[in-house]
Write an enzyme that holds these catalytic residues in place. Sequence first.
Site, PDB file in Angstrom:
ATOM      1  N   TYR A 245       0.863  -1.187   0.000  1.00 53.16           N
ATOM      2  CA  TYR A 245       0.000   0.000   0.000  1.00 53.16           C
ATOM      3  C   TYR A 245       0.898   1.235   0.000  1.00 53.16           C
ATOM      4  O   TYR A 245       2.086   1.139   0.309  1.00 53.16           O
ATOM      5  CB  TYR A 245      -0.981   0.014   1.190  1.00 53.16           C
ATOM      6  CG  TYR A 245      -0.355  -0.051   2.560  1.00 53.16           C
ATOM      7  CD1 TYR A 245      -0.256   1.082   3.355  1.00 53.16           C
ATOM      8  CD2 TYR A 245       0.122  -1.248   3.083  1.00 53.16           C
ATOM      9  CE1 TYR A 245       0.311   1.029   4.621  1.00 53.16           C
ATOM     10  CE2 TYR A 245       0.686  -1.315   4.349  1.00 53.16           C
ATOM     11  CZ  TYR A 245       0.787  -0.175   5.111  1.00 53.16           C
ATOM     12  OH  TYR A 245       1.352  -0.221   6.365  1.00 53.16           O
ATOM     13  N   HIS A 293       6.499  -0.240   1.388  1.00 48.66           N
ATOM     14  CA  HIS A 293       5.926   0.729   0.454  1.00 48.66           C
ATOM     15  C   HIS A 293       6.697   0.753  -0.864  1.00 48.66           C
ATOM     16  O   HIS A 293       7.909   0.552  -0.886  1.00 48.66           O
ATOM     17  CB  HIS A 293       5.923   2.126   1.071  1.00 48.66           C
ATOM     18  CG  HIS A 293       5.180   2.184   2.353  1.00 48.66           C
ATOM     19  ND1 HIS A 293       3.848   1.882   2.442  1.00 48.66           N
ATOM     20  CD2 HIS A 293       5.589   2.481   3.611  1.00 48.66           C
ATOM     21  CE1 HIS A 293       3.459   2.000   3.695  1.00 48.66           C
ATOM     22  NE2 HIS A 293       4.500   2.351   4.423  1.00 48.66           N
TER      23      HIS A 293
END
Length: 317
Positions: A245, A293
């Site tokens: 995400y 990330h």
Amino acid sequence: MRCRFRPRTVVSLLLCVATVGLFLTSVGNHSMSRSLRSLWGPRLCSCHKCLPERNPCFTDILKEAPDPFLSKEHAISAEDFKWWKPIQGTKGNFTLYNETVKRVFEMFPRFPTLPGPHPDRCRSCAVVGNSGTLRGSHLGPLIDHHNIVIRINRGRTEGYEQDVGAKTTHRVMYPESQTELDNSTYLLFFPFKTRDFLWLMDRYRTDENAAAKSKRFPNKDLVLILSPAFMRYVHEAWLRRAGSYASTGFMGLALSMYFCDEVNVFGFGADQDGNWDHYFEILRNKKLKTGGHPGSHEYTMIEKLHEKKIIEFFKGF
Ligand code: C5P
């Protein structure tokens, strides 16, 4: 032409920009801006250029997003919950999530509305990440010049004013990145687990026991909660599902597009070894990289937004 600003459709965006560019050249800058204005009606804001005017294709992309903030009217779907549940391993099901969020709405019956665009107003925003590239940058005065300064997580200002400025109007935070919050700063709360909502409610409890146990935040009227549906949109539409995400900083940047007329970006970028270091501390974990990330995707996207003149990215070097 339908324009979508996604990495896979950057070509269509380029075409769109080129078309506008050709038109500009053919009729001359001045008359072009007048003709665009007559096409779009009056100016949207009083900045030198308002976000949609920077790239006409951009309005369409922004329109695809779900409402960025949670509210009674903007709940999330079971599909959104399914996407959100594993990102930080939330315990419990959608029913527990909905019951918890219902309690949040009871505690915060009305979330603030951020001022919208107005021809007489320029909502200029600085989105300030925590990159070590800010160290020695002398960007502080420029950052402070913005009406809205969005800081992320533990990004502090004391002692770093010269490089990062002193002003903070909005603070992105989640429980694990808790920091001080003053009476006039908006909390942009990013929930990653159902129990994060319990943490949020605890921060604003007024009973003595809660106050003794943990720090409270002062202003209940300045709380905005990012919707998990928006987090999913950023991950899927902006980052093509790269990584698990988007980082809080990148989501903060995407979010800023919804309440700013002009977005300038500071403090994004890993160090030379690919680690997300911070301007306010010495990096101890040399294997940190960018966590789960998609750091390099995010950086490339920020550079593209800059190239297309949608934002301005100040690299700090
Ligand atoms: O590390 P932290 O998450 O607190 O930093 C805030 C945001 O700043 C990150 O989520 C990331 O988007 C950005 N950042 C960056 N490069 C760094 C450090 C942080 O792009 N070196």
